[in-house]
Design a protein around this motif. Structure first.
Motif, PDB file in Angstrom:
ATOM      1  N   GLY A 238       6.060 -20.827  -8.067  1.00  0.00           N
ATOM      2  CA  GLY A 238       4.600 -20.967  -8.047  1.00  0.00           C
ATOM      3  C   GLY A 238       3.991 -20.519  -6.723  1.00  0.00           C
ATOM      4  N   PRO A 239       4.503 -21.054  -5.590  1.00  0.00           N
ATOM      5  CA  PRO A 239       3.950 -20.606  -4.294  1.00  0.00           C
ATOM      6  C   PRO A 239       4.112 -19.106  -4.086  1.00  0.00           C
ATOM      7  N   ASP A 240       5.236 -18.538  -4.548  1.00  0.00           N
ATOM      8  CA  ASP A 240       5.434 -17.084  -4.431  1.00  0.00           C
ATOM      9  C   ASP A 240       4.295 -16.334  -5.107  1.00  0.00           C
ATOM     10  N   ARG A 241       3.974 -16.763  -6.314  1.00  0.00           N
ATOM     11  CA  ARG A 241       2.921 -16.086  -7.084  1.00  0.00           C
ATOM     12  C   ARG A 241       1.581 -16.187  -6.373  1.00  0.00           C
ATOM     13  N   GLU A 242       1.324 -17.386  -5.855  1.00  0.00           N
ATOM     14  CA  GLU A 242       0.048 -17.624  -5.186  1.00  0.00           C
ATOM     15  C   GLU A 242      -0.084 -16.743  -3.941  1.00  0.00           C
ATOM     16  N   PHE A 243       0.965 -16.723  -3.123  1.00  0.00           N
ATOM     17  CA  PHE A 243       0.902 -15.964  -1.878  1.00  0.00           C
ATOM     18  C   PHE A 243       0.902 -14.462  -2.142  1.00  0.00           C
ATOM     19  N   LEU A 244       1.629 -14.070  -3.167  1.00  0.00           N
ATOM     20  CA  LEU A 244       1.664 -12.650  -3.507  1.00  0.00           C
ATOM     21  C   LEU A 244       0.289 -12.183  -3.995  1.00  0.00           C
ATOM     22  N   ALA A 245      -0.334 -13.022  -4.803  1.00  0.00           N
ATOM     23  CA  ALA A 245      -1.676 -12.678  -5.305  1.00  0.00           C
ATOM     24  C   ALA A 245      -2.656 -12.542  -4.144  1.00  0.00           C
ATOM     25  N   LYS A 246      -2.504 -13.444  -3.148  1.00  0.00           N
ATOM     26  CA  LYS A 246      -3.386 -13.410  -1.981  1.00  0.00           C
ATOM     27  C   LYS A 246      -3.170 -12.122  -1.198  1.00  0.00           C
ATOM     28  N   MET A 247      -1.900 -11.771  -1.018  1.00  0.00           N
ATOM     29  CA  MET A 247      -1.603 -10.553  -0.266  1.00  0.00           C
ATOM     30  C   MET A 247      -2.084  -9.325  -1.036  1.00  0.00           C
ATOM     31  N   ALA A 248      -1.894  -9.342  -2.359  1.00  0.00           N
ATOM     32  CA  ALA A 248      -2.328  -8.215  -3.192  1.00  0.00           C
ATOM     33  C   ALA A 248      -3.828  -7.988  -3.042  1.00  0.00           C
ATOM     34  N   LYS A 249      -4.564  -9.104  -2.975  1.00  0.00           N
ATOM     35  CA  LYS A 249      -6.016  -9.006  -2.843  1.00  0.00           C
ATOM     36  C   LYS A 249      -6.375  -8.370  -1.489  1.00  0.00           C
ATOM     37  N   GLU A 250      -5.684  -8.804  -0.455  1.00  0.00           N
ATOM     38  CA  GLU A 250      -5.950  -8.270   0.886  1.00  0.00           C
ATOM     39  C   GLU A 250      -5.644  -6.766   0.951  1.00  0.00           C
ATOM     40  N   LEU A 251      -4.510  -6.389   0.350  1.00  0.00           N
ATOM     41  CA  LEU A 251      -4.122  -4.972   0.379  1.00  0.00           C
ATOM     42  C   LEU A 251      -5.085  -4.128  -0.449  1.00  0.00           C
ATOM     43  N   ALA A 252      -5.563  -4.697  -1.550  1.00  0.00           N
ATOM     44  CA  ALA A 252      -6.517  -3.959  -2.390  1.00  0.00           C
ATOM     45  C   ALA A 252      -7.799  -3.681  -1.611  1.00  0.00           C
ATOM     46  N   GLU A 253      -8.246  -4.675  -0.834  1.00  0.00           N
ATOM     47  CA  GLU A 253      -9.438  -4.489  -0.005  1.00  0.00           C
ATOM     48  C   GLU A 253      -9.208  -3.380   1.022  1.00  0.00           C
ATOM     49  N   LYS A 254      -8.041  -3.420   1.643  1.00  0.00           N
ATOM     50  CA  LYS A 254      -7.718  -2.415   2.649  1.00  0.00           C
ATOM     51  C   LYS A 254      -7.647  -1.022   2.012  1.00  0.00           C
ATOM     52  N   SER A 255      -7.073  -0.972   0.814  1.00  0.00           N
ATOM     53  CA  SER A 255      -6.959   0.296   0.105  1.00  0.00           C
ATOM     54  C   SER A 255      -8.337   0.857  -0.241  1.00  0.00           C
ATOM     55  N   LYS A 256      -9.251  -0.036  -0.630  1.00  0.00           N
ATOM     56  CA  LYS A 256     -10.618   0.406  -0.940  1.00  0.00           C
ATOM     57  C   LYS A 256     -11.284   0.980   0.298  1.00  0.00           C
ATOM     58  N   GLU A 257     -11.062   0.325   1.440  1.00  0.00           N
ATOM     59  CA  GLU A 257     -11.655   0.812   2.693  1.00  0.00           C
ATOM     60  C   GLU A 257     -11.124   2.212   3.021  1.00  0.00           C
ATOM     61  N   GLN A 258      -9.805   2.394   2.835  1.00  0.00           N
ATOM     62  CA  GLN A 258      -9.214   3.697   3.114  1.00  0.00           C
ATOM     63  C   GLN A 258      -9.767   4.760   2.185  1.00  0.00           C
ATOM     64  N   LYS A 259      -9.950   4.364   0.926  1.00  0.00           N
ATOM     65  CA  LYS A 259     -10.460   5.314  -0.061  1.00  0.00           C
ATOM     66  C   LYS A 259     -11.877   5.758   0.304  1.00  0.00           C
ATOM     67  N   GLU A 260     -12.683   4.807   0.758  1.00  0.00           N
ATOM     68  CA  GLU A 260     -14.059   5.144   1.148  1.00  0.00           C
ATOM     69  C   GLU A 260     -14.082   6.131   2.303  1.00  0.00           C
TER      70      GLU A 260
END
Lengths: 156, 114
Positions: B89-111
Motif C-alpha cells: 500500500g505505501p509503495d503505491r501511494e509513494f509511487l503515485a506521488k512521485m508519478a504526479k511530480e514527474l508528470a508536472e516536470k515533464s509538462k514543464e519540459q514540454k512547454e
C-alpha cells in the motif's frame, strides 16, 4: 559465460559514464550521476520490505525510487546504480516497456534470470567498483577483514 | 530493435536540417552511432534518446513512436500501475506521488520545447 558480450557492454557503458564525469578516485556517488542527468531520485518512505527500486519514465522525465528498509548505504547505492543501468544501457527501453508501459521494478533478494537485470547489476558493479580504481584501492588495503573494512570505507 | 525509432530519428534530423555529423556533434555521440540508429542496427539507451530528443527539439516519446506529434509526451499514468498488486500500500501511494511530480516536470519540459 552466457551473455559475455552484453556484460562487457555494461562495463564499457559504466566506464564511459565515469570518464564523462572525470571521476579519478573512489567513492563514486550514483546520486550525483543521476542528478547530473536530470533523473529524480527519491527514497520510499517505508520500512516495509519488498520492492527495492523502481525506474520510472513519464514523458521525458525519468525517476528512481529506492527502498530504505535495509539500513545499508552500499545496498542503497547499488539499487540506484542498478536503476541507472536501465537508463544508460542500450536497448533497455525495449525491455522496460515490453507489455507494461512506463515502469520497471526490481525486487531485492531475488537473483533474476533475466539478462537485462543481470546486465543492470553488472553495470552497477562496474560503476561503483570500476576495475582500475578498485584495484588501486585493493593494493593499498592490506589483508583480511581490515582490508574489507578499508575498501568498504573507500567505496562509500 | 525499433524500426519506428530509426524512421522518426531520420525524419526529425532531416526536418532540422542536420547531417549525421551535425547531430553527432550536438549529442557527443559518434557519427557512426547515428548511422547505426537510423539503419536499425543498434538500439539506443534512454540517455541516448534524451540527448537526441533535446538536440532535435522533439520528445523521447515521439522518437519512440509513443506520441504522434514531435513535441507531445505520453502522460498516460494509468499504465504505470500494471504491477499494482505486487506492491505494498505505501509503495503505491509513494509511487503515485512521485508519478504526479514527474508528470508536472515533464509538462514543464514540454512547454519549453513547444
Amino acid at each position: 559465460m552466457k551473455h559475455k558480450l552484453e556484460l562487457q557492454e555494461a562495463e564499457v557503458e559504466a566506464k564511459s559514464v565515469i570518464e564523462k564525469f572525470n571521476i579519478a578516485s573512489l567513492p563514486i556517488c550514483p546520486f550525483s550521476i543521476a542528478k547530473e542527468h536530470g533523473i529524480v531520485t527519491e527514497p520510499k518512505d517505508s520500512d516495509k520490505p519488498g520492492v527495492s527500486g523502481f525506474f520510472i519514465k513519464i514523458g521525458d522525465v525519468f525517476g528512481i525510487k529506492y527502498a530504505t528498509h535495509i539500513k545499508n548505504e552500499g545496498f542503497i547505492h547499488f539499487t540506484v546504480a542498478h536503476e541507472l543501468g536501465h537508463y544508460f544501457l542500450p536497448g533497455h527501453f525495449e525491455y522496460l516497456f515490453r507489455g507494461r508501459d512506463g515502469i520497471h521494478e526490481s525486487r531485492s533478494g531475488f537473483i533474476s534470470e533475466d539478462f537485462y537485470e543481470k546486465q543492470a547489476d553488472y553495470f552497477a558493479k562496474s560503476l561503483l567498483m570500476p576495475e582500475e580504481l578498485f584495484l588501486a584501492a585493493l593494493r593499498e588495503a592490506g589483508e583480511g577483514f581490515v582490508a574489507v573494512k578499508s575498501l568498504a570505507t573507500k567505496a562509500l | 530493435m525499433s524500426a519506428i525509432f530509426s524512421e522518426r530519428l531520420r525524419i526529425a534530423r532531416d526536418l532540422k536540417g542536420f547531417s549525421q555529423t551535425d547531430l553527432a556533434q550536438k549529442t557527443n555521440l559518434k557519427p557512426s552511432a547515428i548511422s547505426h540508429f537510423e539503419n536499425n542496427r543498434r538500439s539506443p539507451s534512454f540517455n541516448n534518446l534524451k540527448q537526441l530528443a533535446d538536440a532535435l527539439g522533439v520528445t523521447v516519446d515521439y522518437l519512440l513512436g509513443r506520441a504522434e506529434e514531435p513535441t507531445t509526451v505520453n502522460l498516460e499514468l494509468e499504465l504505470l500501475f500494471r504491477n499494482f498488486k505486487e506492491m505494498s500500500g505505501p509503495d503505491r501511494e509513494f509511487l503515485a506521488k512521485m508519478a504526479k511530480e514527474l508528470a508536472e516536470k515533464s509538462k514543464e519540459q514540454k512547454e519549453k520545447k513547444s
